[in-house]
Design a protein around this motif. Structure first.
Motif, short mmCIF file in Angstrom:
data_model
loop_
_atom_site.label_atom_id
_atom_site.label_comp_id
_atom_site.label_asym_id
_atom_site.label_seq_id
_atom_site.Cartn_x
_atom_site.Cartn_y
_atom_site.Cartn_z
N MET A 1 1.02 -1.07 0.08
CA MET A 1 -0.07 0.04 0.03
C MET A 1 0.89 1.17 -0.02
O MET A 1 1.89 1.13 0.64
N LYS A 2 0.47 2.16 -1.10
CA LYS A 2 1.32 3.56 -0.95
C LYS A 2 0.49 4.70 -0.52
O LYS A 2 -0.48 4.72 -0.98
N LYS A 24 14.77 1.97 7.16
CA LYS A 24 15.72 1.75 8.30
C LYS A 24 14.77 1.01 9.49
O LYS A 24 15.51 0.56 10.31
N ILE A 25 13.78 1.34 9.37
CA ILE A 25 12.70 0.42 10.15
C ILE A 25 11.86 -0.39 9.27
O ILE A 25 11.79 -0.12 8.17
N ASP A 26 11.25 -1.33 9.88
CA ASP A 26 10.27 -2.23 9.02
C ASP A 26 8.90 -1.43 8.88
O ASP A 26 8.41 -0.87 9.66
N LEU A 30 4.17 -0.91 3.98
CA LEU A 30 3.75 0.24 3.64
C LEU A 30 4.82 1.17 2.87
O LEU A 30 5.89 0.76 3.04
N GLU A 31 4.61 1.87 1.87
CA GLU A 31 5.21 2.50 1.07
C GLU A 31 4.82 4.11 1.05
O GLU A 31 3.59 4.44 1.33
N PHE A 32 5.67 4.98 0.87
CA PHE A 32 5.58 6.36 1.10
C PHE A 32 5.99 7.13 -0.37
O PHE A 32 6.97 7.09 -0.66
N LYS A 199 -1.43 2.19 12.16
CA LYS A 199 -0.23 1.71 11.67
C LYS A 199 0.99 2.70 11.45
O LYS A 199 2.33 2.95 11.83
N VAL A 200 0.59 3.92 10.71
CA VAL A 200 1.22 5.07 10.59
C VAL A 200 1.82 5.64 11.76
O VAL A 200 3.06 6.01 11.67
#
Length: 281
Positions: A1-2, A24-26, A30-32, A199-200
């Motif tokens: 999901m972006k 750098k974190i899991d 999600l993608e941004f 989650k965000v």
């Protein structure tokens, strides 16, 4: 999901979001898609509901809380971090209590928290010119404006350019309320499902915690977007605006935000808020 994500190129924001957008974190799937803009452009995008997640001024948030909810992580609040009202003409410093209403003030945007605070302290200063925050110092030096309302890293550079402080509006706020000053927050579109929103919020908290644990990890990314700043100034900027409230607002952070909105409503600056503003109860 972006998801689309907007924040400023200032060191405090790039420091906060580096770990998130560079994996750098899991990121838990999600993608941004990242958009870098000055704070008032971000405010205006929020007015249009253009982004899924965005940094914005707390003042602007009052106008979009029907569309966005405030995350518990990523905010900029603190003591000694407020905007400054400055000038080129040193004589104006001595007359700060009686600044003429005709003076032209360069402001970093109508919906910035800086403009909100100036409206409380100097309601008669209504001759305003909106401009990009980084252009205000030059406009003063070229006598295009009489007063300048500065934010971000400019508080570290104005004196070296021969400009003078009239008042620290952050100190003014602290004396009036005893609270930290709420500058900007991270909000998320209410149309997203609750699990994604939570989650965000969790990921931004992890990104801030990673940045604190690895403060030099983001240096290249910060430098890439900073305005010709030395490393010392960049980290002064970060130390000023990124703190425990950036990890989570907590009781004191929420109190400061609530006081700001209550005061703004009492003074008729904003209308009463009809939505619960916080994502996390």
């Amino acid at each position: 999901m972006k998801l689309s994500l907007g924040f400023s190129p200032c060191p405090n924001d790039t420091f906060i979001f580096d770990a998130l957008i560079h994996h750098k974190i899991d990121t838990e799937g999600l993608e941004f898609e990242v958009f870098f803009d000055d704070v008032e452009t971000l405010n205006q995008k929020a007015m249009r509901g253009a982004l899924d997640i965005t940094k914005l001024s707390f003042h602007a948030f009052a106008y979009v809380c029907d569309q966005y909810a405030l995350l518990d992580s990523g905010s900029a609040l603190g003591f000694g971090v407020g905007p400054l009202l400055i000038c080129h003409n040193e004589n104006l410093v001595k007359s700060k209590g009686s600044l003429d209403a005709t003076l032209k003030v360069g402001i970093p945007g109508r919906y910035t928290t800086a403009n909100f605070l100036m409206g409380i302290a100097f309601p008669h200063l209504t001759n305003k010119q909106e401009m990009i925050f980084s252009e205000i110092e030059s406009a003063l030096l070229e006598d295009k404006i009489d007063l300048g309302l500065i934010i971000h890293e400019n508080r570290f550079t104005y004196a070296d350019k021969g400009l003078h402080k009239i008042i620290d509006l952050g100190n003014y706020w602290e004396q009036e309320t005893g609270c930290a000053i709420p500058l900007g927050g991270i909000v998320i579109n209410r149309s997203l499902d609750q699990a994604t929103k939570e989650k965000v919020n969790r990921l931004i908290k992890k990104s801030v915690e990673y940045a604190f644990a690895n403060p030099k990890s983001a240096l290249e990314f910060i430098r890439q977007h900073a305005q010709e700043m030395s490393e010392e100034v960049m980290y002064k900027h970060i130390d000023l605006y990124v703190n425990q409230y950036s990890i989570e607002l907590g009781i004191e952070g929420r109190k400061a935000i609530d006081v700001m909105f209550k005061m703004a409503q009492e003074k008729g600056i904003i209308s009463p808020l009809k939505q619960k503003i916080y994502l996390i109860a």
